[in-house]
Design an enzyme around this catalytic site. Sequence first.
Site: not given
Ligand code: QUE
Length: 335
Positions: A67, A116, A139, A147
């Site tokens: 997400g 997500g 997460e 989730d």
């Molecule tokens: C753990 C996570 C997430 C993460 C890095 C973690 C995660 C997630 C993102 C993410 C990656 C690139 C993006 C962004 C979010 O990184 O759930 O907006 O551009 O969405 O170590 O749970």
Amino acid sequence: MNLEPSVVAIRDGRVGRLLLNRPKALNALTLEMVRLIDRALAEWRDDPSVHAVLIEGAGNRAFCAGGDIRAVRNAALAGDAEAVEEFFAAEYALNRTIAEYPKPYVALIDGICMGGGIGVSVHGRYRVATESAEFAMPETGIGFFPDIGASYFLPRLPGKLGFYLGLTGARLLGADAVHAGLATHFVPHERLSALAAAMAEDGVAVIAAFAEKLPPFSLAPHRACIDRCFGAESVVAILAALAAEETEFARQALTAMRRASPASLLWSFEILRRGVHSELAQCLKTELALSRHVSRHPDFAEGVRAMVVDKDRNPRWSAASVEEVDPAAIAAMFA
Ligand code: QUE
């Protein structure tokens, strides 16, 4: 100005195709993307010429990294609880729509598929993974929790594999994801576009003909250890069981859990434990309720800062160990 739509929805022969189209952000799901997917699914549901829905990621690095938690963190820090709620409510509603979708829903997973991203694939009937697919529920490393329906599907994976994946954030490559049950078919990266074209022409029955025989499950030698350690009745007991194993595998699992937010290990373990007995809709409701508490917790803002915003990978958690976390505060999140 950005004229590229964040989700491209097109008809291709017998199928509706969804392309997650934010490759520079690893196709991380924004609220707009969730709404565009919803709209396309609603349109195709009652269109008799659409036999199946295909979803894939743009670019060659990711199916979907999760997400857009950067936006969620900004909303949470601004005190905009409504915006936080709006995002998670829409995302989890989409997870349920996919699970209940009356037509075959096929995810083509090539590259990173986390959080997500698993939510917009695992609830569908077919999840095709390539050798470049990398699945993870990381997460606890950002002070959040598994989730997107993970409290439903992780406890239903073989043995205690789901507790291992959800608490350590361990990554599974494509073939291993099929062994674990996160994916259903293993297809080589180089055959993926031919598979999509064949589905447009002949429907989802062609998937089986593209699927390759699986190499052995790389976690097979560790399954007994996983079930022994992650079957323990508390996070503290899991950590103690891992420490007693004295194997490289257990040592790595322990290291991953020691890097995670201590509070997040506790609320994640609790929601996975509860998920064993609940159907998907109830699990998603419980997850939405927990997201209200967790998005306000300092470990969430700090974890997203350290892993996604500043990328220093050095979060400063509010507690130094799980023993330091007040169990009553965790229990109150589920009250
Ligand atoms: C753990 C996570 C997430 C993460 C890095 C973690 C995660 C997630 C993102 C993410 C990656 C690139 C993006 C962004 C979010 O990184 O759930 O907006 O551009 O969405 O170590 O749970």
